[in-house]
Scaffold this active site. Sequence first.
Site, mmCIF file in Angstrom:
data_model
loop_
_atom_site.group_PDB
_atom_site.id
_atom_site.type_symbol
_atom_site.label_atom_id
_atom_site.label_comp_id
_atom_site.label_asym_id
_atom_site.label_seq_id
_atom_site.Cartn_x
_atom_site.Cartn_y
_atom_site.Cartn_z
ATOM 1 N N ASP A 43 0.839 -1.196 0.000
ATOM 2 C CA ASP A 43 0.000 0.000 0.000
ATOM 3 C C ASP A 43 0.883 1.258 0.000
ATOM 4 O O ASP A 43 1.655 1.459 0.937
ATOM 5 C CB ASP A 43 -0.854 -0.048 1.277
ATOM 6 C CG ASP A 43 -2.105 0.789 1.152
ATOM 7 O OD1 ASP A 43 -2.061 1.819 0.456
ATOM 8 O OD2 ASP A 43 -3.118 0.419 1.748
ATOM 9 N N CYS A 79 -5.292 4.861 -3.494
ATOM 10 C CA CYS A 79 -5.581 3.459 -3.207
ATOM 11 C C CYS A 79 -6.769 2.870 -3.926
ATOM 12 O O CYS A 79 -6.647 2.012 -4.784
ATOM 13 C CB CYS A 79 -5.796 3.291 -1.708
ATOM 14 S SG CYS A 79 -6.864 1.940 -1.244
ATOM 15 N N ASP A 319 -0.400 -0.370 -4.883
ATOM 16 C CA ASP A 319 -1.556 0.300 -5.493
ATOM 17 C C ASP A 319 -1.215 1.625 -6.166
ATOM 18 O O ASP A 319 -1.734 1.957 -7.214
ATOM 19 C CB ASP A 319 -2.714 0.455 -4.485
ATOM 20 C CG ASP A 319 -2.305 1.118 -3.182
ATOM 21 O OD1 ASP A 319 -1.114 1.474 -3.024
ATOM 22 O OD2 ASP A 319 -3.182 1.275 -2.304
#
Length: 655
Positions: A43, A79, A319
């Site tokens: 992430d 994201c 992401d």
Amino acid sequence: MKLTLLGSAALFLLQTLSTAQAATNDHHHGPTEKPNILFIFTDDQDARLNSIDYMPNLQKHLVKQGTIHRNHYATIAVCCPSRVSLLRGQYAHNTNITDVSPPYGGYTRFNKLGLGESTLPAGYHTSYIGKLMNEYSVNNYNNPKPKGFDYQDQLVDPYTYVYNKPVFSKDGEAPVYYKNAYQTDVVHAKGLEALKKHRHSDKPFFLWIAPMAPHGQFKMGDNGSMTTEPPVPAARHAHLFKDVKIARTPNFNPKQQTKTASFWKELSHLNTTIVEQFDEIHRNRLRALQSVDEMIGSLFTELEHQGKLDNTYVVYSADNGYHIGQHRAYPGKCGNIEEDINVPFIIRGPGIPKGKISDVVSAHHDIAPTLLALAKGSQFVPEWVDGGVIPLTKQLQKHPKPVAKESFAVEFWMDSSMPEFYPELKLSGSNVYKTLRVISKDYNYMYSVWCTGEHEFYNLKKDPYETTNVYDHIDPQLVNRLDALLLVLKTCRAEACRDPWRILHPDDRSVKTLADALHHKFDKHYTQFKKVAFAECSPFFSLPNEQPVVGQHFLANRTLNDDQQFPKAKKVEKTIQKILRSSITQHPTDGIVDKDDIDEVIRLQKLVPGPDNQGLVGATPLSDDFETLATPVPEELVNSNINWVKHGYYTSFGN
Ligand SMILES: *[C@@H]1O[C@H](CO)[C@@H](O)[C@H](O)[C@H]1NC(C)=O
Ligand SMILES: *[C@@H]1O[C@H](CO)[C@@H](O)[C@H](O)[C@H]1NC(C)=O
Ligand SMILES: *[C@@H]1O[C@H](CO)[C@@H](O)[C@H](O)[C@H]1NC(C)=O
Ligand SMILES: *[C@@H]1O[C@H](CO)[C@@H](O)[C@H](O)[C@H]1NC(C)=O
């Protein structure tokens, strides 16, 4: 995060994998020939700030044994829209999932799609460990129980973004917490357990492991205020990298501002105090990634133990990217700069060259079609996906649905730029733009049109750090081509995204690249197109605001022409549209939050205790019997039915 489409996305990928399996069996191939797929997805991990250089297991098992794709991009640098784009194989302008905040997403909506009812035919065994989706919480973990994967063990809110309070729900069971454990270590242990389940099975697996690291941490203040903090490393890594600093590239905190559009041009030069803080944030990101790297080491040991290393594709990506101090920006993402959009994409497996660096241009929407093709299910890639098949192996090079040759669009629709960790920083100026990237051996351009009417053009061959906007000095014939290409890509769908030149030159198949289109015989042809423009700065994708538009395929009129192969897809699509239409009715800030309410939320949230000693969490990795640590989340909290969204979760931090 926009959960609605995340759900249907997962469905798309999984349904297709399952169907691919069935079809191949018809041709008398045994299931053991199917490759396994292990997808590790972090992430907010950059490709440009060298974070992967600090991950020895990733280097050893993936970079050295596989191919690193240095021209792989997220086309929306935040994201949830990015994850949806990946899973759907589509641009955000086709999912219309353009923002991180409710009301357009959430676990509730995910379920309204009816995804929980889908049953997967025999084929791949699918598992998902780690960060699933926002709004999947201690309150709705089983309402209904998630069923998208055969096996799942996922982080639940309001603790998803808290490193030292790991809270999970497994297969929709009552949530449990692991006191004194470090979140990534729990993801590691659970990911490894999920892999071990395949020790005695020949059934191919698709295992998705999504650590939250190195994302920043959420913190609820004593008065209920929500802020973010830099990532927290495990105690055993807290001392590392003391001398590491962010690379002082030409675009790092420049004396004269390098980026000229919207809020960027207002950013001030950063003083030494701030720069030192940024270096420490950078170090904490690298430290937080060490636990991810340890997990990679364990997963490879296990794959080797199972003798499956040679029949498994292992993919590593993130992401979206991240910036800290480049062009004077405070830490965050959401930009159109290379730091934000260029993401790690590394893959190893059968037929993938070892130790190679590939310059093939690709984007997140190419991943789903590519994985399907690898699973030998290429014929099932539906017509409506925008992405194509990345030529990872010799066989895939011949695939009839290749990736776009050299170009893609980057899009964004938000009121703000969402800088993290510095709540006092107030920036004004919209963050709405259309950006075109064109990358080939001979040229490397970034062209951008902002909702403010401002333009950017960076020649990355000469200026890889995007330090000089030369829009005012470039050949108008080049601008004509770039603008027309962006005009197509900003609303393209399916084949038009892979081959935008067919829209611009319907009768001349010889035009396949920007170089071809630049021939002076087309100079007149390119004067006829309207210019990319916005009527106003709108924080969502509105067609009237973004005229001219090429194509008539938007949500209100989206059709799938492969309903035979995907009988469920049409139903899902209809439901998505219904939900999108109805989703404007409630807004998270509706309803007054009164003081007593906040005090109660703070009290309930503290029912999951923090560690005994914050500084000692993760002193050693978790042992095999880590599940003995699992403690049920107190029922009082589980039954409380708090609307976390209303209390400031997800609304401003770009999860
Ligand atoms: C809550 O406290 C923070 C500092 O911890 C402060 O910045 C913020 O303004 C406060 N919010 C309210 C609503 O009092
Ligand atoms: C450095 O910049 C920050 C943010 O603008 C400011 O709050 C701080 O006072 C400055 N520090 C010094 C020593 O100038
Ligand atoms: C919907 O799509 C069809 C087929 O592409 C097209 O003929 C029709 O005009 C479109 N309708 C709208 C409202 O855009
Ligand atoms: C995207 O969704 C918003 C909100 O539901 C809607 O207003 C807009 O028209 C949609 N855009 C398109 C192109 O369908």
